[in-house]
Design a protein around this motif. Sequence first.
Motif, PDB file in Angstrom:
ATOM      1  N   LEU A 101       0.849  -1.190   0.000  1.00 18.81           N
ATOM      2  CA  LEU A 101       0.000   0.000   0.000  1.00 18.81           C
ATOM      3  C   LEU A 101       0.883   1.238   0.000  1.00 18.81           C
ATOM      4  N   PHE A 102       0.530   2.179  -0.853  1.00 18.55           N
ATOM      5  CA  PHE A 102       1.125   3.500  -0.811  1.00 18.55           C
ATOM      6  C   PHE A 102       0.102   4.399  -0.128  1.00 18.55           C
ATOM      7  N   TYR A 103       0.571   5.525   0.390  1.00 24.88           N
ATOM      8  CA  TYR A 103      -0.345   6.406   1.117  1.00 24.88           C
ATOM      9  C   TYR A 103      -0.224   7.827   0.578  1.00 24.88           C
ATOM     10  N   GLN A 104      -1.396   8.441   0.381  1.00 25.22           N
ATOM     11  CA  GLN A 104      -1.399   9.825  -0.094  1.00 25.22           C
ATOM     12  C   GLN A 104      -2.105  10.699   0.945  1.00 25.22           C
ATOM     13  N   PRO A 105      -1.463  11.805   1.334  1.00 24.63           N
ATOM     14  CA  PRO A 105      -2.032  12.628   2.409  1.00 24.63           C
ATOM     15  C   PRO A 105      -3.299  13.377   2.009  1.00 24.63           C
ATOM     16  N   TYR A 127      -1.300  15.884  -5.966  1.00 27.45           N
ATOM     17  CA  TYR A 127       0.146  16.037  -6.087  1.00 27.45           C
ATOM     18  C   TYR A 127       0.634  17.361  -5.481  1.00 27.45           C
ATOM     19  N   TYR A 128      -0.222  18.368  -5.437  1.00 23.21           N
ATOM     20  CA  TYR A 128       0.173  19.656  -4.859  1.00 23.21           C
ATOM     21  C   TYR A 128       0.625  19.470  -3.409  1.00 23.21           C
ATOM     22  N   VAL A 129      -0.055  18.584  -2.707  1.00 22.55           N
ATOM     23  CA  VAL A 129       0.305  18.317  -1.322  1.00 22.55           C
ATOM     24  C   VAL A 129       1.274  17.141  -1.230  1.00 22.55           C
ATOM     25  N   GLY A 130       1.021  16.117  -2.012  1.00 25.38           N
ATOM     26  CA  GLY A 130       1.910  14.962  -1.990  1.00 25.38           C
ATOM     27  C   GLY A 130       1.396  13.839  -2.859  1.00 25.38           C
ATOM     28  N   LYS A 131       2.344  13.169  -3.523  1.00 23.86           N
ATOM     29  CA  LYS A 131       1.989  12.000  -4.332  1.00 23.86           C
ATOM     30  C   LYS A 131       1.859  10.782  -3.411  1.00 23.86           C
ATOM     31  N   PRO A 132       1.182   9.730  -3.858  1.00 31.80           N
ATOM     32  CA  PRO A 132       1.159   8.508  -3.054  1.00 31.80           C
ATOM     33  C   PRO A 132       2.597   8.049  -2.790  1.00 31.80           C
ATOM     34  N   ALA A 133       2.882   7.697  -1.544  1.00 30.91           N
ATOM     35  CA  ALA A 133       4.250   7.365  -1.157  1.00 30.91           C
ATOM     36  C   ALA A 133       4.288   6.064  -0.361  1.00 30.91           C
ATOM     37  N   SER A 134       5.452   5.417  -0.397  1.00 25.62           N
ATOM     38  CA  SER A 134       5.631   4.205   0.406  1.00 25.62           C
ATOM     39  C   SER A 134       5.584   4.611   1.878  1.00 25.62           C
ATOM     40  N   VAL A 135       5.448   3.627   2.754  1.00 28.11           N
ATOM     41  CA  VAL A 135       5.359   3.906   4.197  1.00 28.11           C
ATOM     42  C   VAL A 135       6.544   4.742   4.667  1.00 28.11           C
ATOM     43  N   LYS A 136       7.724   4.335   4.218  1.00 30.88           N
ATOM     44  CA  LYS A 136       8.950   5.001   4.661  1.00 30.88           C
ATOM     45  C   LYS A 136       8.980   6.461   4.195  1.00 30.88           C
ATOM     46  N   GLU A 137       8.676   6.623   2.898  1.00 33.25           N
ATOM     47  CA  GLU A 137       8.663   7.967   2.314  1.00 33.25           C
ATOM     48  C   GLU A 137       7.609   8.844   2.995  1.00 33.25           C
ATOM     49  N   PHE A 138       6.438   8.236   3.202  1.00 32.92           N
ATOM     50  CA  PHE A 138       5.334   8.981   3.804  1.00 32.92           C
ATOM     51  C   PHE A 138       5.738   9.513   5.176  1.00 32.92           C
TER      52      PHE A 138
END
Length: 278
Positions: free
Chosen positions: A41-45, A257-268
């Motif tokens: 799962l990737f997570y997007q804020p 994307y303005y706030v954040g792209k979907p990211a891995s747990v670590k990146e998030f």
Amino acid sequence: VNYIWESIEIMILMWGILFWENPEDSQQELKQALKKKEFVLFYQPKIDVKTKQIVGMEALIRWHHPKKGLLSPIEFIPLAEKTGLIVPIGNWALKEACWQNIKWQQEGHPPLRVAVNISPKQLAPDLVQTIKDILEETGLSSECLEIEVTEGMLIELKDSTKTIIEEIRKLGVTVSLDDFGTGYSNIQYLQSFHVDSLKIDRSFIQNIETSPINQRLAEIITQMAHSLNLSVVAEGVETKEQYDFLQSIHCDEIQGYYVGKPASVKEFSTLFFSQTRP
Ligand code: C2E
Ligand code: CA
Ligand code: CA
Ligand code: CA
């Protein structure tokens, strides 16, 4: 001559092995992927427009394919839905998102709401018990879980669907109507299906700076939602202009994307749980 033919046959065979994709193989692969733990799962804020604070995240599935690399859900969700494999895959996603959320909380981060996409096939009476079990097993508070269902799923206005959604909301889990505006966007749905929020589809947001019609539509959707006590999320926000416009019409939450792209747990964690946020 025999030798040449044999070589050609072998070449054709190898070509076949390399490039021929048997639909049954893909199905088998998809089935194995769950066992082999190849999904992530990737997570997007999601950001509160007024406070600019992170209020939650959407869990978006990816497939770490052993040969093809990281696959987007549009490449395998349709097959998963066709074959019914979306039910175990979707249940995995629900559980995984809840575990991750509780883990973040145990690491000392403030409690946030994680949103999980639910496919039409999952929206069966079993889902209520599944969610209940997952909340119990993980210890996640129900307010920290949200499910996103698409407008299209409600089209038939089936009583059974209505009951399932009501029971999920009774658990304290919030329900969001995804891709709003792409279906038959009907006030009737909103009156008969009680949901907590609407997500305005990206297609309305994409060119909102230059499209007075989309501006007006976003504004009307927001006003209508607020008059029904629903909160409004805009998805696919890519620019400051879009953000500013959405803020001006009192949209509640922003994702994109303005706030954040979907990211891995670590990146998030490094991007959104550190003090230095955009
Ligand atoms: P969705 O639920 O509408 O999710 C939003 C999609 O828009 C995501 O694509 C996200 O990466 C993308 N997106 C977000 N912000 C922006 C932006 O600013 N610009 C652009 N161009 N795109 C943006 P993704 O991750 O490829 O997911 C595609 C779809 O796959 C999702 O659409 C959802 O319908 C489905 N999906 C993803 N995860 C799951 C899952 O666990 N279960 C089920 N059933 N479906 C899932
Ligand atoms: Ca979604
Ligand atoms: Ca969406
Ligand atoms: Ca969408």
